[in-house]
Design a protein around this motif. Structure first.
Motif, PDB file in Angstrom:
ATOM      1  N   ALA A  61      -0.889  -4.659   2.530  1.00  0.00           N
ATOM      2  CA  ALA A  61       0.500  -4.459   2.103  1.00  0.00           C
ATOM      3  C   ALA A  61       0.627  -4.508   0.589  1.00  0.00           C
ATOM      4  CB  ALA A  61       1.395  -5.521   2.736  1.00  0.00           C
ATOM      5  N   ALA A  62      -0.040  -5.481  -0.039  1.00  0.00           N
ATOM      6  CA  ALA A  62       0.045  -5.611  -1.493  1.00  0.00           C
ATOM      7  C   ALA A  62      -0.524  -4.385  -2.191  1.00  0.00           C
ATOM      8  CB  ALA A  62      -0.682  -6.877  -1.939  1.00  0.00           C
ATOM      9  N   VAL A  63      -1.671  -3.904  -1.724  1.00  0.00           N
ATOM     10  CA  VAL A  63      -2.311  -2.738  -2.354  1.00  0.00           C
ATOM     11  C   VAL A  63      -1.473  -1.480  -2.158  1.00  0.00           C
ATOM     12  CG1 VAL A  63      -4.305  -1.208  -2.241  1.00  0.00           C
ATOM     13  CG2 VAL A  63      -4.635  -3.675  -2.239  1.00  0.00           C
ATOM     14  N   VAL A  64      -0.953  -1.284  -0.948  1.00  0.00           N
ATOM     15  CA  VAL A  64      -0.154  -0.087  -0.675  1.00  0.00           C
ATOM     16  C   VAL A  64       1.113  -0.070  -1.522  1.00  0.00           C
ATOM     17  CG1 VAL A  64       1.243   1.090   1.069  1.00  0.00           C
ATOM     18  CG2 VAL A  64      -1.059   0.292   1.638  1.00  0.00           C
ATOM     19  N   VAL A  65       1.836  -1.190  -1.553  1.00  0.00           N
ATOM     20  CA  VAL A  65       3.075  -1.256  -2.340  1.00  0.00           C
ATOM     21  C   VAL A  65       2.789  -1.081  -3.823  1.00  0.00           C
ATOM     22  CG1 VAL A  65       4.962  -2.778  -3.039  1.00  0.00           C
ATOM     23  CG2 VAL A  65       4.312  -2.635  -0.641  1.00  0.00           C
ATOM     24  N   PHE A  66       1.688  -1.663  -4.289  1.00  0.00           N
ATOM     25  CA  PHE A  66       1.346  -1.551  -5.711  1.00  0.00           C
ATOM     26  C   PHE A  66       0.997  -0.121  -6.104  1.00  0.00           C
ATOM     27  CE2 PHE A  66      -2.060  -1.658  -8.989  1.00  0.00           C
ATOM     28  CZ  PHE A  66      -1.282  -2.077 -10.054  1.00  0.00           C
ATOM     29  N   THR A  67       0.320   0.606  -5.236  1.00  0.00           N
ATOM     30  CA  THR A  67      -0.187   1.932  -5.606  1.00  0.00           C
ATOM     31  C   THR A  67       0.764   3.071  -5.282  1.00  0.00           C
ATOM     32  OG1 THR A  67      -1.363   2.091  -3.482  1.00  0.00           O
ATOM     33  CG2 THR A  67      -2.593   1.227  -5.368  1.00  0.00           C
ATOM     34  N   VAL A  68       1.672   2.899  -4.324  1.00  0.00           N
ATOM     35  CA  VAL A  68       2.500   4.009  -3.889  1.00  0.00           C
ATOM     36  C   VAL A  68       3.403   4.493  -5.028  1.00  0.00           C
ATOM     37  CG1 VAL A  68       4.433   2.590  -3.032  1.00  0.00           C
ATOM     38  CG2 VAL A  68       3.973   4.817  -2.008  1.00  0.00           C
ATOM     39  N   ARG A  69       3.440   5.809  -5.223  1.00  0.00           N
ATOM     40  CA  ARG A  69       4.310   6.500  -6.175  1.00  0.00           C
ATOM     41  C   ARG A  69       4.035   6.145  -7.640  1.00  0.00           C
ATOM     42  NH1 ARG A  69       8.001   9.291  -3.380  1.00  0.00           N
ATOM     43  NH2 ARG A  69       9.183   9.800  -5.253  1.00  0.00           N
ATOM     44  N   LYS A  71       2.031   7.616  -9.654  1.00  0.00           N
ATOM     45  CA  LYS A  71       1.999   8.861 -10.412  1.00  0.00           C
ATOM     46  C   LYS A  71       3.408   9.308 -10.773  1.00  0.00           C
ATOM     47  CE  LYS A  71       0.232  13.597 -10.217  1.00  0.00           C
ATOM     48  NZ  LYS A  71      -0.507  14.603  -9.378  1.00  0.00           N
ATOM     49  N   ARG A  72       4.321   9.162  -9.842  1.00  0.00           N
ATOM     50  CA  ARG A  72       5.718   9.528 -10.077  1.00  0.00           C
ATOM     51  C   ARG A  72       6.337   8.653 -11.176  1.00  0.00           C
ATOM     52  NH1 ARG A  72       9.892  12.984 -10.492  1.00  0.00           N
ATOM     53  NH2 ARG A  72      11.831  12.144  -9.652  1.00  0.00           N
ATOM     54  N   TYR A  73       6.055   7.365 -11.131  1.00  0.00           N
ATOM     55  CA  TYR A  73       6.554   6.466 -12.178  1.00  0.00           C
ATOM     56  C   TYR A  73       6.071   6.913 -13.550  1.00  0.00           C
ATOM     57  CZ  TYR A  73       8.460   2.833  -9.083  1.00  0.00           C
ATOM     58  OH  TYR A  73       9.211   2.136  -8.172  1.00  0.00           O
TER      59      TYR A  73
END
Length: 201
Positions: A61-69, A71-73
């Motif tokens: 969960a921590a890795v997914v939330v940290f990495t998602v989007r 590039k968009r940011y």
């Protein structure tokens, strides 16, 4: 810090990092509490399997939330324009309160679900919830490192994040200010009162 009332042609900006990290504490601490209480329940799988499964869920969960989007940011950050002097910089406390109020029922349901899941897999649901909070906190720190490196703070129009997604489809641009603007430092952490006082002189 600009606190003028929003008038004609003006609009309010919220700190991107503050929006990101606002729910982190409300996910982390209830998650830790749910995991601690859940570890006292034998559950269907037993405590050992529950804790091991919870540890895996925490990391995922921590890795997914940290990495998602991310590039968009970065696309929005690199294309950000300088905020005009007429904008209203929303206080950190207002942004946090608005974000948490919008999510309060989801956070309550998440806590209840984490507690209930302990009867099947002890502690796993709470550790998953805590992992989500840790991921958001880590993402805010990542944004803070970018802000320090570029000596600007990232802001987003408040009406564009009414759904709580600072990098969602509704957000078409970020704006920037100097590093000392507002009452939150890089990464969205609260500034000390001494720093705020110095910045407003």
């Amino acid at each position: 810090m600009r606190r003028s009332v929003v008038g004609r042609g003006a609009y309010a900006l919220a700190r991107v990092a503050v929006v990101v990290r606002a729910p982190a504490g409300w996910l982390w601490w209830p998650g830790v509490l749910a995991a601690g209480i859940g570890a006292l329940v034998p559950g269907l799988t037993g405590r050992r399997i529950g804790v091991l499964a919870g540890a895996a869920l925490f990391l995922i969960a921590a890795v997914v939330v940290f990495t998602v989007r991310r590039k968009r940011y970065m696309e929005l950050a690199r294309g950000a324009s300088r905020a005009s002097k007429s904008v209203f910089l929303q206080d950190r406390a207002v942004t946090v309160r608005t974000r948490r109020r919008a999510l309060r029922w989801w956070l309550l349901l998440a806590f209840l679900a984490a507690m209930g899941s302990s009867f099947a897999v002890p502690a796993a649901g709470g550790m998953l919830m805590a992992g989500l909070g840790a991921g958001l906190w880590a993402k805010a720190l990542w944004l803070g490192r970018w802000e320090r490196a570029n000596e600007v703070l990232l802001w987003v129009r408040t009406e564009r994040v009414s759904g709580g997604r600072p990098a969602g489809k509704a957000v078409d641009a970020y704006q920037t200010t100097g590093i000392v603007a507002g009452d939150a430092g890089p990464g969205g952490a609260r500034r000390s009162s001494r720093t705020v006082a110095a910045a407003t002189r």
